[in-house]
Motif scaffolding. Structure first.
Motif, short mmCIF file in Angstrom:
data_model
loop_
_atom_site.label_atom_id
_atom_site.label_comp_id
_atom_site.label_asym_id
_atom_site.label_seq_id
_atom_site.Cartn_x
_atom_site.Cartn_y
_atom_site.Cartn_z
N MET A 1 0.84 -1.17 0.00
CA MET A 1 0.00 0.00 0.00
C MET A 1 0.89 1.25 0.00
O MET A 1 1.86 1.33 0.73
CB MET A 1 -0.90 0.00 1.23
N VAL A 2 0.52 2.23 -0.80
CA VAL A 2 1.26 3.48 -0.90
C VAL A 2 0.38 4.60 -0.37
O VAL A 2 -0.76 4.75 -0.79
CB VAL A 2 1.65 3.77 -2.36
N ASP A 3 0.89 5.38 0.57
CA ASP A 3 0.20 6.58 1.04
C ASP A 3 0.76 7.73 0.21
O ASP A 3 1.75 8.36 0.57
CB ASP A 3 0.44 6.79 2.52
N ALA A 4 0.13 7.97 -0.93
CA ALA A 4 0.66 8.95 -1.89
C ALA A 4 0.71 10.35 -1.30
O ALA A 4 1.64 11.10 -1.54
CB ALA A 4 -0.17 8.93 -3.17
N PRO A 22 0.18 6.44 -19.87
CA PRO A 22 -0.30 5.45 -20.83
C PRO A 22 0.43 4.10 -20.74
O PRO A 22 -0.16 3.06 -21.00
CB PRO A 22 -0.06 6.11 -22.19
N GLY A 23 1.69 4.10 -20.34
CA GLY A 23 2.44 2.85 -20.22
C GLY A 23 2.19 2.12 -18.92
O GLY A 23 2.57 0.95 -18.77
N GLY A 24 1.56 2.78 -17.96
CA GLY A 24 1.21 2.15 -16.70
C GLY A 24 2.32 2.07 -15.67
O GLY A 24 2.13 1.46 -14.63
N LEU A 25 3.48 2.67 -15.93
CA LEU A 25 4.60 2.59 -14.99
C LEU A 25 4.80 3.86 -14.17
O LEU A 25 5.57 3.86 -13.22
CB LEU A 25 5.90 2.23 -15.71
N GLN A 26 4.12 4.93 -14.54
CA GLN A 26 4.22 6.16 -13.77
C GLN A 26 2.84 6.53 -13.26
O GLN A 26 1.83 6.29 -13.92
CB GLN A 26 4.80 7.30 -14.60
N LEU A 27 2.83 7.12 -12.09
CA LEU A 27 1.60 7.53 -11.43
C LEU A 27 1.77 8.96 -10.96
O LEU A 27 2.81 9.32 -10.40
CB LEU A 27 1.34 6.61 -10.23
N ALA A 28 0.76 9.78 -11.20
CA ALA A 28 0.74 11.14 -10.68
C ALA A 28 -0.46 11.26 -9.75
O ALA A 28 -1.54 10.76 -10.05
CB ALA A 28 0.63 12.16 -11.80
N ALA A 29 -0.23 11.89 -8.59
CA ALA A 29 -1.30 12.07 -7.61
C ALA A 29 -1.31 13.52 -7.15
O ALA A 29 -0.26 14.10 -6.90
CB ALA A 29 -1.07 11.15 -6.42
N GLY A 30 -2.51 14.09 -7.05
CA GLY A 30 -2.68 15.45 -6.55
C GLY A 30 -3.44 15.43 -5.24
O GLY A 30 -4.29 14.58 -5.03
N ARG A 42 8.34 1.51 -10.11
CA ARG A 42 9.43 0.59 -9.81
C ARG A 42 10.32 1.13 -8.70
O ARG A 42 11.25 0.46 -8.26
CB ARG A 42 10.24 0.33 -11.07
N GLN A 43 10.04 2.33 -8.20
CA GLN A 43 10.83 2.94 -7.14
C GLN A 43 9.92 3.31 -5.98
O GLN A 43 8.73 3.54 -6.16
CB GLN A 43 11.54 4.20 -7.67
N ARG A 44 10.50 3.41 -4.79
CA ARG A 44 9.71 3.72 -3.60
C ARG A 44 9.47 5.22 -3.42
O ARG A 44 8.42 5.64 -2.96
CB ARG A 44 10.39 3.16 -2.35
N ALA A 45 10.45 6.03 -3.74
CA ALA A 45 10.35 7.47 -3.51
C ALA A 45 9.80 8.17 -4.75
O ALA A 45 10.01 7.72 -5.88
CB ALA A 45 11.73 8.04 -3.18
N PRO A 46 9.10 9.29 -4.58
CA PRO A 46 8.60 10.03 -5.74
C PRO A 46 9.74 10.58 -6.58
O PRO A 46 10.78 10.96 -6.06
CB PRO A 46 7.78 11.16 -5.13
#
Length: 82
Positions: A1-4, A22-30, A42-46
């Motif tokens: 679980m990630v607390d974005a 679109p590739g599903g490997l990056q996530l952006a959260a506001g 693939r990494q833990r830190a933003p």
């Protein structure tokens, strides 16, 4: 679980926008406090955290078709993260 929100520096803030590239490997959260975080799953830190300095909630996030830039919408303003 990630607390974005906590990872973006806004522990306890609500998430108001979330989008995968679109590739599903990056996530952006506001967040409700105006922070935007960009993650490579693939990494833990933003990769990047941007504070929009007005405390307004981020309403929507869009990835540019090339997947390199992220557009964030808050209130009446559009912000571009490269």
């Amino acid at each position: 679980m990630v607390d974005a929100a906590a990872a973006a520096g806004a522990a306890g803030a609500g998430l108001t926008a979330l989008r995968f590239d679109p590739g599903g490997l990056q996530l952006a959260a506001g967040t409700s406090t105006g922070l935007v975080g960009l993650w490579d799953l693939r990494q833990r830190a933003p990769l990047l955290v941007k504070d929009h300095m007005y405390g307004e909630a981020i309403r929507d996030i869009k990835f540019h078709s090339g997947g390199v830039s992220v557009c964030c919408f808050r209130g009446r303003a559009v912000c571009l993260l490269a």
